[in-house]
Design a protein around this motif. Structure first.
Motif, short mmCIF file in Angstrom:
data_model
loop_
_atom_site.label_atom_id
_atom_site.label_comp_id
_atom_site.label_asym_id
_atom_site.label_seq_id
_atom_site.Cartn_x
_atom_site.Cartn_y
_atom_site.Cartn_z
N SER A 1 10.38 77.39 -39.13
CA SER A 1 10.24 77.67 -37.70
C SER A 1 11.27 76.96 -36.84
CB SER A 1 8.83 77.31 -37.21
OG SER A 1 8.55 75.94 -37.43
N SER A 2 11.85 75.85 -37.34
CA SER A 2 12.90 75.18 -36.58
C SER A 2 13.73 74.29 -37.47
CB SER A 2 12.31 74.37 -35.42
OG SER A 2 11.54 73.29 -35.90
N ILE A 3 15.02 74.14 -37.10
CA ILE A 3 15.94 73.21 -37.76
C ILE A 3 16.55 72.36 -36.65
CG2 ILE A 3 18.05 72.99 -39.11
CD1 ILE A 3 17.41 75.68 -40.40
N ASN A 4 16.40 71.05 -36.78
CA ASN A 4 16.83 70.14 -35.71
C ASN A 4 17.90 69.19 -36.22
OD1 ASN A 4 14.63 71.09 -33.89
ND2 ASN A 4 13.35 70.12 -35.43
N LEU A 5 19.15 69.56 -36.02
CA LEU A 5 20.28 68.74 -36.44
C LEU A 5 21.26 68.60 -35.28
CD1 LEU A 5 21.05 70.37 -39.93
CD2 LEU A 5 19.68 68.32 -39.49
N THR A 6 21.99 67.52 -35.26
CA THR A 6 23.08 67.32 -34.29
C THR A 6 24.36 67.10 -35.07
OG1 THR A 6 21.54 66.29 -32.73
CG2 THR A 6 23.91 65.97 -32.33
N ASP A 7 25.27 68.08 -34.98
CA ASP A 7 26.53 68.01 -35.74
C ASP A 7 26.27 67.74 -37.23
OD1 ASP A 7 28.03 68.40 -33.42
OD2 ASP A 7 28.07 66.25 -32.99
N LYS A 8 25.28 68.49 -37.76
CA LYS A 8 24.91 68.42 -39.18
C LYS A 8 24.31 67.07 -39.58
CE LYS A 8 27.04 70.70 -42.29
NZ LYS A 8 28.00 71.20 -43.31
N VAL A 9 23.83 66.31 -38.59
CA VAL A 9 23.22 65.02 -38.88
C VAL A 9 21.76 65.05 -38.43
CG1 VAL A 9 23.28 62.53 -38.46
CG2 VAL A 9 25.43 63.82 -38.61
N SER A 10 20.86 64.58 -39.30
CA SER A 10 19.45 64.55 -38.96
C SER A 10 19.12 63.34 -38.09
CB SER A 10 18.60 64.52 -40.24
OG SER A 10 18.80 63.30 -40.93
N ASN A 11 18.02 63.45 -37.36
CA ASN A 11 17.52 62.35 -36.53
C ASN A 11 16.19 61.90 -37.13
OD1 ASN A 11 16.36 60.69 -34.60
ND2 ASN A 11 17.03 61.93 -32.86
N PRO A 12 16.08 60.65 -37.58
CA PRO A 12 14.83 60.21 -38.22
C PRO A 12 13.63 60.19 -37.28
CG PRO A 12 16.31 58.36 -37.89
CD PRO A 12 17.10 59.59 -37.55
N ASN A 13 13.86 60.30 -35.99
CA ASN A 13 12.76 60.26 -35.02
C ASN A 13 12.09 61.62 -34.82
OD1 ASN A 13 13.05 57.45 -34.40
ND2 ASN A 13 14.87 57.98 -33.20
N ILE A 14 12.74 62.68 -35.29
CA ILE A 14 12.16 64.02 -35.15
C ILE A 14 12.30 64.75 -36.48
CG2 ILE A 14 12.65 64.20 -32.68
CD1 ILE A 14 15.04 65.96 -33.39
N PRO A 15 11.48 65.77 -36.74
CA PRO A 15 11.60 66.50 -38.01
C PRO A 15 12.95 67.21 -38.11
CG PRO A 15 9.50 66.96 -36.94
CD PRO A 15 10.33 66.24 -35.94
N ALA A 16 13.59 67.08 -39.25
CA ALA A 16 14.84 67.81 -39.48
C ALA A 16 14.56 69.29 -39.64
CB ALA A 16 15.53 67.27 -40.72
N ILE A 17 13.44 69.60 -40.29
CA ILE A 17 13.03 71.00 -40.50
C ILE A 17 11.52 71.07 -40.32
CG2 ILE A 17 12.84 72.86 -42.21
CD1 ILE A 17 15.37 71.73 -43.52
N VAL A 18 11.06 72.16 -39.70
CA VAL A 18 9.63 72.42 -39.58
C VAL A 18 9.32 73.71 -40.33
CG1 VAL A 18 7.69 72.85 -38.02
CG2 VAL A 18 9.51 71.25 -37.34
N ILE A 19 8.37 73.62 -41.24
CA ILE A 19 7.93 74.79 -42.01
C ILE A 19 6.51 75.14 -41.58
CG2 ILE A 19 7.45 75.69 -44.30
CD1 ILE A 19 9.54 73.75 -45.39
N ALA A 20 6.35 76.35 -41.08
CA ALA A 20 5.03 76.80 -40.62
C ALA A 20 4.25 77.41 -41.79
CB ALA A 20 5.19 77.83 -39.52
N ASN A 21 3.01 77.00 -41.92
CA ASN A 21 2.13 77.54 -42.96
C ASN A 21 1.60 78.89 -42.50
OD1 ASN A 21 0.27 78.14 -44.90
ND2 ASN A 21 -1.08 76.40 -44.49
N THR A 22 2.23 79.97 -42.97
CA THR A 22 1.85 81.32 -42.52
C THR A 22 0.70 81.90 -43.34
OG1 THR A 22 3.60 82.23 -43.93
CG2 THR A 22 4.13 81.82 -41.61
#
Length: 321
Positions: A136-157
């Protein structure tokens, strides 16, 4: 001779009067449409709408800022448990950590953690999905993850629900466990069953174009969702608040009230409109439930406003129902 002529005229007048008078009397009677009381199955509902959403999410987080080497998924992709999500550029990650330590701006990451992961042997090569679902979302800044927020969110469909807003005027009819029917333009032609599983404890203000409305939010879980249902879709929800079998129903307009607010109908019996007091129950889409005073097959006046009094002779014609 004149005497016979007069008698003949009187006789003719009498005969004409005898033929015309009944028609005059009949024409002066009120005309009423007659309908036959019938039983039917009823269903009362509350109509609302909302958004399809997942019941749970799986967050993929990193302990440190990771430099992503290859991203193997995109938003909207379906993943299975164990699928590769992304690989890590270990050397670039270690160099980035050293820069963070030298700058003194650690973003809340402890020095021990930074020191631990500055050794490339402690950095993971890749991340895999721990649950199945939709990205449902990919959260990266210049291909770098932020440990304070999820890098990827997977929704249980596999488990979906609809969050709806119900007006304060009709929320009293909604309760936990009630069945619901879910439709929507995003999955046109398909219909899903659901259940009211949560009613929020407090009302909120929902802003409209010109005014606000007081609503109570509720959750309707969806039974057996499939690939055609997606989080974010708008859904129409019909909550079934009551049902009944073989219920005697008559139209609203056939019921009248007296000066004491007691309800009655005019039952048509041998050409006369006879006042019958009734007890009503639930209001449904096509009329009112009758609890007492009538039975199936009774003939009643559909337009009682034409009748003045009781035991009135009426002209009857078949109604539309």
């Amino acid at each position: 001779m004149k005497k016979y002529i007069v008698l003949s005229i009187i006789t003719v007048i009498f005969l004409v009067t005898a033929m015309v008078a009944p028609n005059v009397i009949i024409s002066n009677r009120p005309s009423v449409k007659v309908l036959t009381a019938q039983t039917d199955d009823i269903q009362t509902t509350v109509l609302t709408s909302g958004k399809v959403e997942e019941t749970s999410k799986y967050n993929v987080k990193t302990d440190i800022p990771m430099v992503i080497k290859d991203m193997n998924i995109a938003v909207g992709d379906e993943v299975k448990k164990g699928d590769l999500l992304f690989t890590v550029d270990k050397d670039a990650t270690a160099q980035n950590l050293i820069r963070i330590m030298n700058s003194g701006v650690t973003g809340g990451i402890s020095q021990d953690t930074l020191l631990q992961y500055s050794n490339t042997e402690n950095i993971e090569n890749a991340f895999y999905a721990d649950a199945s679902g939709i990205v449902s979302s990919i959260n990266l800044t210049d291909k770098v993850s932020n440990p304070n927020i999820p890098a990827i969110v997977i929704a249980n469909t596999e488990k979906l629900q609809v969050k709806v807003s119900i007006s304060e005027d009709i929320i009293s009819g909604v309760s936990l466990g009630q069945s619901a029917v879910i439709t929507g333009s995003g999955f046109k032609g398909r219909e899903y069953k659901g259940t009211v599983t949560k009613i929020f404890p407090a009302a909120t203000e929902m802003m409209g174009v010109a005014s606000s409305q007081t609503v109570v939010n509720a959750i309707v879980s969806i039974d057996k969702p499939d690939k055609y249902l997606k989080p974010g879709f708008t859904a129409k929800v019909k909550i079934i608040t009551d049902t009944g079998k073989n219920i005697l129903i008559i139209p609203y307009e056939s019921i009248t009230q007296d000066e004491n607010q007691k309800e009655y109908v005019y039952k048509i019996d041998n050409g006369r409109a006879v006042k019958h007091y009734i007890k009503t129950g639930r209001e449904v889409e096509n009329g009112v439930e009758i609890l007492e005073g009538l039975k199936r097959g009774d003939r009643i006046a559909e337009n009682p406003e034409n009748i003045k009094g009781n035991l009135i002779l009426v002209n009857t014609k078949a109604g539309d129902r």
